[in-house]
Design a protein around this motif. Structure first.
Motif, PDB file in Angstrom:
ATOM      1  N   SER A 193      -6.204   1.577  -7.229  1.00 26.70           N
ATOM      2  CA  SER A 193      -6.285   2.756  -6.355  1.00 26.70           C
ATOM      3  C   SER A 193      -7.701   2.890  -5.780  1.00 26.70           C
ATOM      4  O   SER A 193      -8.680   2.495  -6.425  1.00 26.70           O
ATOM      5  CB  SER A 193      -5.890   4.028  -7.110  1.00 26.70           C
ATOM      6  N   TRP A 237      -1.984  -2.429 -10.109  1.00 26.28           N
ATOM      7  CA  TRP A 237      -2.261  -1.230  -9.315  1.00 26.28           C
ATOM      8  C   TRP A 237      -3.767  -1.034  -9.201  1.00 26.28           C
ATOM      9  O   TRP A 237      -4.468  -0.900 -10.205  1.00 26.28           O
ATOM     10  CB  TRP A 237      -1.600  -0.025  -9.988  1.00 26.28           C
ATOM     11  N   ILE A 293       0.873  -1.173   0.000  1.00 28.11           N
ATOM     12  CA  ILE A 293       0.000   0.000   0.000  1.00 28.11           C
ATOM     13  C   ILE A 293       0.907   1.219   0.000  1.00 28.11           C
ATOM     14  O   ILE A 293       1.762   1.380   0.876  1.00 28.11           O
ATOM     15  CB  ILE A 293      -0.932   0.017   1.220  1.00 28.11           C
ATOM     16  N   PRO A 302       1.368   5.593  -0.566  1.00 29.99           N
ATOM     17  CA  PRO A 302       0.646   6.864  -0.445  1.00 29.99           C
ATOM     18  C   PRO A 302       0.416   7.514  -1.808  1.00 29.99           C
ATOM     19  O   PRO A 302       1.034   7.147  -2.809  1.00 29.99           O
ATOM     20  CB  PRO A 302       1.577   7.709   0.416  1.00 29.99           C
ATOM     21  N   SER A 303      -0.476   8.486  -1.818  1.00 34.41           N
ATOM     22  CA  SER A 303      -0.804   9.212  -3.038  1.00 34.41           C
ATOM     23  C   SER A 303      -0.694  10.707  -2.795  1.00 34.41           C
ATOM     24  O   SER A 303      -0.979  11.188  -1.688  1.00 34.41           O
ATOM     25  CB  SER A 303      -2.226   8.870  -3.492  1.00 34.41           C
ATOM     26  N   LYS A 331      -6.764   9.397  -1.045  1.00 30.71           N
ATOM     27  CA  LYS A 331      -6.587   8.308  -2.012  1.00 30.71           C
ATOM     28  C   LYS A 331      -5.519   7.335  -1.507  1.00 30.71           C
ATOM     29  O   LYS A 331      -4.547   7.737  -0.888  1.00 30.71           O
ATOM     30  CB  LYS A 331      -6.180   8.865  -3.377  1.00 30.71           C
ATOM     31  N   GLU A 332      -5.741   6.057  -1.792  1.00 34.59           N
ATOM     32  CA  GLU A 332      -4.812   4.999  -1.385  1.00 34.59           C
ATOM     33  C   GLU A 332      -4.438   4.169  -2.613  1.00 34.59           C
ATOM     34  O   GLU A 332      -5.289   3.838  -3.436  1.00 34.59           O
ATOM     35  CB  GLU A 332      -5.494   4.115  -0.348  1.00 34.59           C
ATOM     36  N   ASN A 333      -3.170   3.835  -2.740  1.00 32.16           N
ATOM     37  CA  ASN A 333      -2.689   3.019  -3.860  1.00 32.16           C
ATOM     38  C   ASN A 333      -2.320   1.622  -3.377  1.00 32.16           C
ATOM     39  O   ASN A 333      -1.460   1.459  -2.509  1.00 32.16           O
ATOM     40  CB  ASN A 333      -1.461   3.663  -4.506  1.00 32.16           C
ATOM     41  N   ARG A 334      -2.996   0.632  -3.910  1.00 25.30           N
ATOM     42  CA  ARG A 334      -2.704  -0.755  -3.558  1.00 25.30           C
ATOM     43  C   ARG A 334      -2.016  -1.452  -4.727  1.00 25.30           C
ATOM     44  O   ARG A 334      -2.453  -1.332  -5.871  1.00 25.30           O
ATOM     45  CB  ARG A 334      -3.991  -1.493  -3.210  1.00 25.30           C
ATOM     46  N   ASN A 382     -10.268   5.661  -3.888  1.00 23.59           N
ATOM     47  CA  ASN A 382     -10.554   7.036  -3.494  1.00 23.59           C
ATOM     48  C   ASN A 382     -11.603   7.019  -2.399  1.00 23.59           C
ATOM     49  O   ASN A 382     -12.740   6.568  -2.621  1.00 23.59           O
ATOM     50  CB  ASN A 382     -11.076   7.826  -4.703  1.00 23.59           C
ATOM     51  N   TYR A 383     -11.236   7.501  -1.211  1.00 21.57           N
ATOM     52  CA  TYR A 383     -12.153   7.458  -0.089  1.00 21.57           C
ATOM     53  C   TYR A 383     -13.084   8.678  -0.049  1.00 21.57           C
ATOM     54  O   TYR A 383     -14.014   8.731   0.770  1.00 21.57           O
ATOM     55  CB  TYR A 383     -11.367   7.343   1.206  1.00 21.57           C
ATOM     56  N   ASP A 429      -5.300  13.808  -1.986  1.00 20.71           N
ATOM     57  CA  ASP A 429      -5.905  13.655  -0.658  1.00 20.71           C
ATOM     58  C   ASP A 429      -6.990  12.591  -0.676  1.00 20.71           C
ATOM     59  O   ASP A 429      -7.809  12.521  -1.603  1.00 20.71           O
ATOM     60  CB  ASP A 429      -6.503  14.981  -0.188  1.00 20.71           C
TER      61      ASP A 429
END
Length: 485
Positions: free
Chosen positions: A475, A473, A127, A129-130, A135-138, A477-478, A133
């Motif tokens: 991603s 990848w 995981i 960072p992005s 957002k998470e990259n897996r 977005n929360y 704001d």
């Protein structure tokens, strides 16, 4: 019934089947010429069935619990340990390998299987960072799908397993095409091992065939995403080009012209022992074998005397005799090719310190001295019990001579000063080089591969895991983003 008698068919869709090709393949003992089994060759339709089977089974294999996958690989390892004598018999009969060679090869297979058994539990993601704001990259490590493996005749049990086991451990399906001179050791034996270990039917397929039957169909088929090839540089160049044309990744482990370098402060007696093993193991039919021995001029005459005595003491002949060190080369073509190279080298000015006779496929050792880098025997891969010896005066000259080749697979440098040896090794254009050791090294967790015309890619350990997987990848977005329009 002998163990190998039931291994004379292709293995497709989890079943032992006769190929649908038009020709038979006699499997011949290179020492005595005996045909001990015969195969009906597979054709393009068989290759198509094999790839489709691997793809279908791979979809289910991906869902299998990683611990269960590991268990299958561990059972394959146990099977080999329990059948070591039968496998040794096959290596002797099919390859002309000695008992020493068989033990060496089986040991390599056991080590690579132990490593591959860890892969199902190493398919972890990350995981990251992005800059956006919320957002998470897996990153998820995923199998590539289906891998096509083409293996050679010299160490086929190991060099097939070196790609097959890691590919399976990483969650892939596999179709294996062994060399026509080693269809059992490099192919159907491996199918039997994994079948007995409980690998799901259809995941591993073995097609026994040749280019005359299938052309480039094995490489060009739409299903495999990777083609892993071990063999000659000439064939590897063709396979690499075809693979890339069809957007497949080639992994190529190709030929070598390794230099074994003895500096002026080396332990000469030890260097003689290491140089002998580096050249004459399995009749010199190893891509990492020392083709060229470079010796400092201050040690040159002493080395020649000691080396000739050591090599002359090696027993040549029947590979089933436990005392035999040098058995037959794989076939008559190889023996005649070596004879042609030796004679050409002598015509160009090489001096035979030891000139071995040729009896059928048994080539007795030949040592060519006073060789210069421009001679054919210094430029071509000598895939047999033939070796060249060259003097040098300075480290810089030795580095230049060692690098004067299109190949770059392995090498060795001998010196009493470790730091000097490491510094020297850093200047050799090769994927691998060993200080105070032999040129023939392959360890399960260390990157293996060549530079220049010796190959593309790295295998073993984390490198095989990376070669046989891809990163996906995803991603998340929360919260909703703000767009400029």
């Amino acid at each position: 019934m002998a163990f190998y008698k039931k291994l004379n068919k292709s293995f497709i869709e989890g079943k032992w089947v006769e190929g649908n090709g038009h020709r038979l393949l006699p499997n011949t003992n290179p020492y005595n010429g005996e045909t001990f089994v015969t195969f009906q060759l597979a054709n393009e339709q068989d290759v198509d069935r094999a790839y489709k089977s691997a793809k279908q089974a791979q979809g289910e294999w991906m869902k299998v619990n990683p611990y269960q996958k590991r268990t299958v690989l561990e059972k394959a390892l146990t099977y080999i340990e329990e059948h070591e004598e039968e496998i040794t018999e096959i290596i002797i009969k099919e390859l002309g390998g000695t008992r020493l060679k068989a033990a060496f090869e089986i040991g390599l297979v056991i080590n690579i299987l132990k490593e591959a058994a860890t892969y199902p539990l190493r398919m972890e993601g990350r995981i990251l960072p992005s800059p956006v704001d919320g957002k998470e990259n897996r990153l998820y490590r995923k199998p590539v799908g289906v891998v096509g493996v083409i293996s050679p005749f010299n160490f086929p049990f190991f060099l097939s397993m070196k790609s097959v086991a890691p590919a399976i451990g990483a969650g892939n399906g596999v179709v294996l095409k062994p060399h026509e001179h080693s269809p059992i050791t490099g192919g159907t034996l491996i199918a039997e091992i994994f079948d007995q270990a409980g690998l799901p039917k259809g995941l591993l397929n073995v097609v026994v065939t040749d280019i005359e039957e299938i052309g480039d169909a094995f490489i060009e088929h739409s299903i495999p995403t990777i083609i892993s090839f071990t063999g000659s540089t000439a064939v590897g160049k063709h396979i690499g080009q075809k693979a890339i044309q069809h957007f497949k990744k080639p992994i190529l482990e190709l030929g070598g012209n390794s230099a074994f370098i003895i500096l002026d402060d080396a332990d000469l007696d030890y260097a003689v022992e290491a140089a002998t093993f580096s050249r004459f193991t399995h009749q010199g039919q190893i891509c990492m074998s020392a083709n060229r021995i470079l010796v400092h001029s201050s040690l040159y005459e002493d080395f020649k005397q000691k080396y000739k005595a050591k090599v002359s003491s090696l027993k040549v002949g029947d590979p089933s005799d436990p005392e035999t060190v040098i058995g037959p080369v794989i076939n008559e073509k190889q023996a005649k090719g070596l004879e042609t190279l030796i004679n050409k080298g002598i015509k160009e000015g090489a001096v035979p310190l030891l000139k071995g006779k040729i009896e059928g496929n048994v080539v007795h050792p030949t040592i060519l001295t006073d060789v210069t880098p421009a001679m054919c025997v210094a430029q071509e891969e000598l895939f047999g019990p033939v070796v060249t010896v060259m003097p040098f005066n300075t480290d810089a000259e030795a580095i230049s001579m060692a690098n004067d080749t299109t190949f770059g697979l392995s090498g060795a440098v001998h010196t009493s000063n470790i730091d000097r040896g490491v510094q020297f090794a850093q200047n050799i254009e090769t994927g691998m080089i060993h200080v105070n050791d032999i040129t023939i090294n392959d360890e399960p967790i260390v990157a293996f591969g060549g530079e220049k015309h010796s190959g593309i890619g790295r295998l073993n350990g984390q490198w095989s895991l990376e070669e046989f997987t891809t990163m996906k990848w995803v991603s998340v977005n929360y919260k909703q983003r703000t767009f400029p329009y």
